[in-house]
Design an enzyme around this catalytic site. Sequence first.
Site, PDB file in Angstrom:
ATOM      1  N   ALA A 159       0.798  -1.321  -0.333  1.00 36.59           N
ATOM      2  CA  ALA A 159      -0.165   0.294   0.135  1.00 36.59           C
ATOM      3  C   ALA A 159       0.946   1.551   0.239  1.00 36.59           C
ATOM      4  CB  ALA A 159      -1.163   0.028   0.851  1.00 36.59           C
ATOM      5  N   PHE A 183      -4.986   5.997  -1.923  1.00 31.50           N
ATOM      6  CA  PHE A 183      -5.645   6.989  -0.987  1.00 31.50           C
ATOM      7  C   PHE A 183      -4.508   8.114  -1.395  1.00 31.50           C
ATOM      8  CE2 PHE A 183      -5.120   8.557   3.178  1.00 31.50           C
ATOM      9  CZ  PHE A 183      -7.215   9.098   3.464  1.00 31.50           C
ATOM     10  N   THR A 185      -3.063  10.846   0.093  1.00 35.42           N
ATOM     11  CA  THR A 185      -1.489  10.978   0.623  1.00 35.42           C
ATOM     12  C   THR A 185      -0.075   9.568  -0.108  1.00 35.42           C
ATOM     13  OG1 THR A 185      -1.833   8.977   2.423  1.00 35.42           O
ATOM     14  CG2 THR A 185      -2.839  11.314   2.775  1.00 35.42           C
ATOM     15  N   LYS A 186      -0.617   8.879  -1.130  1.00 32.80           N
ATOM     16  CA  LYS A 186      -0.334   7.829  -1.346  1.00 32.80           C
ATOM     17  C   LYS A 186       0.908   7.968  -1.962  1.00 32.80           C
ATOM     18  CE  LYS A 186      -1.143   4.212   0.994  1.00 32.80           C
ATOM     19  NZ  LYS A 186      -1.852   4.678   2.586  1.00 32.80           N
ATOM     20  N   ASN A 187       1.705   7.510  -3.031  1.00 36.57           N
ATOM     21  CA  ASN A 187       2.290   8.603  -3.788  1.00 36.57           C
ATOM     22  C   ASN A 187       1.996   8.151  -5.408  1.00 36.57           C
ATOM     23  OD1 ASN A 187       4.662   7.713  -1.870  1.00 36.57           O
ATOM     24  ND2 ASN A 187       6.647   7.246  -3.392  1.00 36.57           N
TER      25      ASN A 187
END
Length: 373
Positions: A159, A183, A185-187
């Site tokens: 994730a 999500f 905020t992910k890379n």
Amino acid sequence: MKIPMLDLTEQYQSLKPDIVKALDEVMGSSHFILGENVRKLEADVASYSNVRYGIGVANGSDALHIALLACGVGPGDEVIAPAFTFFATAGAIARAGATPVFVDIDPLTFNIDAGQIVSALTDRTKAIIPVHLYGQTADMDPIIALAHKYKLHIIEDAAQAIGSQYKERKTGQLGTAACFSFFPTKNLGAYGDAGMIVTDSEELAEKMRVLRVHGSKPKYYHHVLGYNSRLDELQAAILNVKFPHLERWNELRRDKAGIYSQLIRERLSEEHVKAPLVGKHDEHTFHQYTLRVKNRDALQQFLKENDIETMVYYPKPLHLQPVFEYLGYSEGDLPETELACKEAISLPMFPELSIEQQQEVVGKIQAFYEGAV
């Protein structure tokens, strides 16, 4: 200088024309569920992960749950996982009806200690979920060897680690299946919830596709109990605009991490602050830049008072969470995990983070410890 943990505004402004165009095309098509955008993203992420199949789902938590079910994990089975991770890892195991079996972490990488897995195996063990925490892969070769020896599934919880590598092998190709979260905020982040499973198994891919649409194939004919967990076209369209930039963003994160580490070496004592270790065989993507520090909570409060946002991932380990009290774990059972929960703190990290902001962050940390000794 106010410094956020994550600031997506500059990224959005740079991509805004393409994102608006992509969303307008979806609106104009009036096709919002499992359309061309989802199929393109599935193919691209699978190819990027060096496997054949991608299955878009509603979020990363569902990705883990559906992957477990597709692998036949259910009541009576045990699944080995670290306790130092986000709740979704163990939550997916429990929701599948299986029992989470927690293993301690390697204190240098925060990832599952591969050397301790063998002692946790029983005749009920069905799978291992190594979590590639903060963007660094777990030590996979010994885990793969154990899985082959005992005929276990490996479901990578990637994730936080899309694009990370272990000995030149990408996350996604290191197990039976791998689960990504998109999500925001992910890379590689959507503008809402989104996730994906990748696998090289045609059989498992087909099971996952059925499970994500109420267990239905053909439509309205249900042979298994499935879920409503589909990646929608709007989120897929956004991710398709962002995906070509992922490698550059990951490289920028590595650059920022290198700057942080250099500043920390120059200004701070290891007695107070330990920078993250990158394994010699790893390509870290720094979803988070996470330190081990003394007096963590006081440091975090000091930084907050100085307008620097930080995060603690994770303050309470999974084996001591009230919802898992029935498993019978006690404080002291996983000492490295419990210590990490007291010492870990993540600093602001995003591709557009400036050197001036990083200098300010490290300077304030330096001021805290110089005032505390």
